[in-house]
Design an enzyme around this catalytic site. Structure first.
Site, short mmCIF file in Angstrom:
data_model
loop_
_atom_site.label_atom_id
_atom_site.label_comp_id
_atom_site.label_asym_id
_atom_site.label_seq_id
_atom_site.Cartn_x
_atom_site.Cartn_y
_atom_site.Cartn_z
N LYS A 21 20.23 -61.76 12.62
CA LYS A 21 21.45 -60.05 12.85
C LYS A 21 20.33 -58.56 12.87
O LYS A 21 20.26 -57.26 12.07
CB LYS A 21 22.08 -59.50 11.74
N THR A 24 18.13 -59.92 17.27
CA THR A 24 18.02 -61.35 18.49
C THR A 24 18.53 -61.13 19.96
O THR A 24 18.25 -61.24 20.77
CB THR A 24 18.12 -62.31 17.81
N THR A 25 20.21 -60.56 19.88
CA THR A 25 20.96 -60.74 20.73
C THR A 25 20.30 -59.99 21.78
O THR A 25 20.35 -60.27 23.34
CB THR A 25 22.17 -61.03 21.12
N HIS A 82 15.05 -68.59 14.51
CA HIS A 82 15.34 -67.92 13.06
C HIS A 82 14.80 -68.46 11.49
O HIS A 82 14.15 -67.92 10.79
CB HIS A 82 16.76 -67.75 12.81
N ARG A 104 14.01 -55.43 11.34
CA ARG A 104 15.21 -54.21 11.15
C ARG A 104 14.85 -53.60 10.21
O ARG A 104 14.29 -54.59 8.55
CB ARG A 104 16.55 -54.83 11.28
N SER A 112 24.51 -55.71 8.46
CA SER A 112 25.16 -56.46 9.59
C SER A 112 25.83 -57.95 9.67
O SER A 112 26.34 -58.62 10.40
CB SER A 112 23.87 -56.60 11.26
N TYR A 171 13.78 -53.43 15.87
CA TYR A 171 14.67 -52.95 16.64
C TYR A 171 14.78 -51.23 16.29
O TYR A 171 14.89 -50.73 17.74
CB TYR A 171 15.80 -52.90 15.39
N ARG A 242 28.65 -55.50 17.64
CA ARG A 242 29.55 -54.90 16.52
C ARG A 242 29.34 -53.34 16.67
O ARG A 242 30.07 -52.73 17.67
CB ARG A 242 28.84 -54.86 14.94
P1 A3P Z 1 25.07 -54.35 13.87
O1 A3P Z 1 25.76 -55.28 13.32
O2 A3P Z 1 24.13 -53.39 13.63
O3 A3P Z 1 25.59 -53.60 14.75
P2 A3P Z 1 22.01 -60.75 16.21
O4 A3P Z 1 21.57 -60.64 17.73
O5 A3P Z 1 20.28 -60.44 15.33
O6 A3P Z 1 22.46 -61.14 16.44
O7 A3P Z 1 21.68 -58.88 15.27
C1 A3P Z 1 23.19 -58.67 15.27
C2 A3P Z 1 22.68 -57.26 15.87
O8 A3P Z 1 22.25 -56.34 16.89
C3 A3P Z 1 24.39 -56.37 15.32
O9 A3P Z 1 24.02 -55.44 14.49
C4 A3P Z 1 24.82 -55.53 16.77
O10 A3P Z 1 25.14 -55.00 17.55
C5 A3P Z 1 23.20 -55.46 17.56
N1 A3P Z 1 23.22 -55.65 18.73
C6 A3P Z 1 23.77 -56.94 19.27
N2 A3P Z 1 23.53 -56.34 21.40
C7 A3P Z 1 22.57 -55.66 20.92
C8 A3P Z 1 22.22 -54.31 22.12
N3 A3P Z 1 22.37 -54.50 23.56
N4 A3P Z 1 21.61 -53.14 21.77
C9 A3P Z 1 21.37 -52.83 20.53
N5 A3P Z 1 21.78 -53.10 19.65
C10 A3P Z 1 22.05 -54.79 20.03
#
Ligand code: A3P
Length: 278
Positions: A21, A24-25, A82, A104, A112, A171, A242
């Site tokens: 969270k 990563t994505t 991870h 982050r 998150s 982040y 999210r």
């Molecule tokens: P929030 O829950 O604060 O919105 P991970 O990818 O490590 O699982 O982290 C998820 C977090 O990255 C979530 O944060 C998600 O909304 C945010 N996120 C996903 N895609 C993103 C993007 N393209 N740009 C910025 N933030 C992103």
């Protein structure tokens, strides 16, 4: 344990590493889009439009734990994990492969994570842990990949020791100046943007394609799901998107909870030279 014993990276592999969270994505999408951009020239389709970023960049501890080579595309040297630095397979540490780490603000990472796990628990018909209880566990370092501060510090210290091997990002800094970071990522991965690409808007194209708004509105990320080996239920792709904002913790934690976690992080990071954005 399986990957620690048996995983052997290609010397050209690049790992996206993170605590859950922390972005990563997004980082998977950016690194994938940067690395595969030459395949896209002249074409408007990217795998990112049809596959969610986690399906483009496999996880070491999930997809690769059974040593099945068909779980990765050998032509794309991108993998993710991870796993904390101290638990990475020795083969990764001693090889010439590279690692890009993202972290982050702990408060946003916690909120998150809580939302993510609550959604997963609800879809498994499990009552989510109340936020206050989950916060207590997080502050006590009880999390699935170990204490958040240890995760961050492990990769931070390694990045100071091996700067050519490990790129340490946050982040918040990536959000504030995505263009500089996209160029930095390309340079670190050995595929810098040419002047021609920069002048042709190549950097901006990647930023737009990987933006929260763009990715979260794709059909595959809105309505599809994916399976992760070792996790029984399929995961809705939409749970990875999210809000994508900095500072959303303030809408969910009290100022006292925020100050407590800040204080813990400050004490844990003291003397490391690392100051995480708040
Ligand atoms: P929030 O829950 O604060 O919105 P991970 O990818 O490590 O699982 O982290 C998820 C977090 O990255 C979530 O944060 C998600 O909304 C945010 N996120 C996903 N895609 C993103 C993007 N393209 N740009 C910025 N933030 C992103």
């Amino acid at each position: 344990m399986s990957v620690q014993d048996r995983f052997n990276p290609q010397s050209t592999d690049i790992f996206v590493a993170s605590s859950p969270k922390t972005g990563t994505t997004w980082l998977k999408a950016l690194t994938f889009a940067i690395l595969t951009r030459s395949r896209l020239s002249g074409s408007t389709t990217s795998s990112l439009l049809a596959k969610m970023p986690h399906d483009c960049v496999p996880f070491l501890e999930f997809q690769l734990s059974d040593q099945n080579p068909s779980n990765r595309d050998l032509a794309i040297p991108l993998l993710s994990t991870h796993v904390p630095y101290s638990c990475l397979p020795k083969s990764i540490i001693s090889s010439s492969c590279k690692i890009i780490y993202i972290c982050r603000d702990a408060k946003d990472a916690f909120v998150s994570l809580w939302y993510f796990l609550a959604k997963m628990q609800r879809s498994d018909n499990v009552e989510p842990l109340p936020l206050e209880e989950a916060f207590e566990l997080f502050c006590n370092g009880i999390a699935n990949y170990g204490p958040y501060w240890d995760h961050v510090l492990g990769y931070w210290r390694a990045s100071l020791e091996f700067p050519e091997k490990i790129l340490f990002l946050t982040y918040e800094e990536m959000k504030k100046d995505t263009a500089t970071h996209v160029k930095k990522l390309a340079e670190f991965m050995g595929c810098s943007f040419t002047l021609e690409e920069e002048e042709g808007g190549g950097v901006q194209k990647i930023i737009s394609m990987c933006s929260f708004e763009e990715l979260s509105s794709l059909e595959v990320n809105k309505n599809a799901e994916h399976r992760t080996p070792g996790i029984s239920s399929p995961i809705q792709n939409s749970v990875f998107f999210r809000k994508g904002e900095i500072g959303d913790w303030a809408n969910h934690l009290t100022p006292e909870m925020g100050a407590r976690l800040d204080d813990i992080m400050e004490k844990k990071l003291k003397g490391s030279g690392l100051k995480l954005p708040r």
